[in-house]
Design an enzyme around this catalytic site. Structure first.
Site, PDB file in Angstrom:
ATOM      1  N   HIS A 247      -7.174  -4.912  10.181  1.00  0.00           N
ATOM      2  CA  HIS A 247      -6.931  -4.731   8.743  1.00  0.00           C
ATOM      3  C   HIS A 247      -5.647  -5.435   8.297  1.00  0.00           C
ATOM      4  CE1 HIS A 247      -4.696  -0.651   9.517  1.00  0.00           C
ATOM      5  NE2 HIS A 247      -3.814  -1.597   9.399  1.00  0.00           N
TER       6      HIS A 247
ATOM      7  N   ASP B 261      -7.416  -2.858  14.293  1.00  0.00           N
ATOM      8  CA  ASP B 261      -8.807  -3.124  13.905  1.00  0.00           C
ATOM      9  C   ASP B 261      -8.923  -4.352  12.990  1.00  0.00           C
ATOM     10  OD1 ASP B 261      -7.763  -2.197  11.519  1.00  0.00           O
ATOM     11  OD2 ASP B 261      -9.162  -0.524  11.283  1.00  0.00           O
TER      12      ASP B 261
ATOM     13  N   GLU C  27      -9.591  -2.165   5.338  1.00  0.00           N
ATOM     14  CA  GLU C  27     -10.241  -1.900   6.619  1.00  0.00           C
ATOM     15  C   GLU C  27     -11.479  -2.799   6.783  1.00  0.00           C
ATOM     16  OE1 GLU C  27      -8.640  -0.386   8.685  1.00  0.00           O
ATOM     17  OE2 GLU C  27      -7.956   1.623   8.146  1.00  0.00           O
TER      18      GLU C  27
ATOM     19  N   ASP D  57       0.816  -1.216   0.000  1.00  0.00           N
ATOM     20  CA  ASP D  57       0.000   0.000   0.000  1.00  0.00           C
ATOM     21  C   ASP D  57       0.848   1.265   0.000  1.00  0.00           C
ATOM     22  OD1 ASP D  57       0.924  -0.371   2.605  1.00  0.00           O
ATOM     23  OD2 ASP D  57      -1.022  -0.926   3.390  1.00  0.00           O
TER      24      ASP D  57
END
Ligand code: PGA
Length: 262
Positions: free
Chosen positions: A138, A136, A143, A67
């Site tokens: 990811h 979280d 996400e 990313d």
């Protein structure tokens, strides 16, 4: 899934580096998927050491990063291109032309994402993908609620990820870009092997949900339960809420040495 629990981050990173090194020795033109953030730093340090002290040869290796933030140029202090150059590429004998990081400055985001997918295919696909995990759940910047079929595309970070990553931006959340380009979950699942690392108690809940919870897009990393070759390297902190941690240790201890870095 194979769960490898080590006493600390360094030992877990060294064990993961052995898996990467073995692949690179057996397949000199291996295609590596790489990650950024604080998690893979010791892994990269160990790969640099293996190159410098043991001659691990990256001259034919190619890489694709997961990313990049949209709006950060490659020379921005927090761009993932700069991170990779600084922490790995500048210290090994890789051809820079063979290293790929999504272009956060492109003015054609869909076109750049499609081209990134094609470039991975052109290299024959990713042999080994390195992954961190967000608090979280990811992977990459996929996400919660990301489609399991997703490919490289633009995503919006959750507020939790923005808050988590503010530490890299002088603790100022307003400086963290809200958008990124990330490989999709489908892209990650196409890798022949996935190697995830996670350290510290702050990751324990996400790690337990990934390994022992239900497969759900609310915890994107849980999709790895469906991957045929997923190895999870964690320290005691990240392992601290696993129900079956004794079993994972027992399995690993029972493996013959030659099988541990396969
Ligand atoms: P971290 O990030 O390595 O900086 O904790 C991991 C991730 O967001 O995937």
């Amino acid at each position: 899934m194979e769960i490898i629990i080590k006493e600390n981050e360094q030992l877990a990173s060294e064990a993961a580096a052995k898996v990467v090194a073995r692949l690179v020795r057996e397949k000199p033109n291996a295609v590596l998927g790489l990650a950024t953030g604080s998690t893979p730093l010791m892994l990269y340090k160990e790969l640099v050491r293996l190159h410098q002290e043991e001659g691990l040869d990256f001259s034919q290796v190619s890489t694709f990063n997961l990313d990049e933030y949209i709006g950060l140029s490659p020379d921005h202090e927090q761009s993932y291109r700069r991170f990779m150059n600084k922490n790995l590429f500048n210290h090994i004998n890789i051809e820079m032309d063979n290293t790929h990081v999504p272009d956060g400055m492109t003015d054609d985001i869909p076109g750049a994402c499609a081209a990134y997918e094609l470039a991975i295919l052109d290299e024959g696909g990713i042999d080994l993908q390195v992954l961190g995990i967000g608090s979280d759940g990811h992977v990459g910047f996929n996400e919660p609620t990301s489609s399991f079929a997703s490919r490289t595309r633009i995503k919006t970070l959750t507020q939790q990820t923005v808050a988590d990553n503010a530490r890299f931006f002088c603790d100022d959340e307003s400086k963290v870009p809200n958008h990124c380009i990330t490989m999709g979950i489908g892209t990650i699942m196409d890798a022949k092997m996935n190697v995830m690392l996670a350290f510290g108690e702050g990751k324990a809940a996400a790690v337990a949900a990934t390994i022992e919870g239900a497969v759900t897009s609310m915890i994107p990393a849980s999709v790895l339960q469906h991957h045929p070759t997923a190895k999870i390297f964690i320290d005691e902190g990240a392992a601290s809420t696993l129900t079956l941690s004794d079993y994972y240790r027992w399995v690993y201890c029972g493996k013959p040495e030659w099988q541990k870095d396969l």
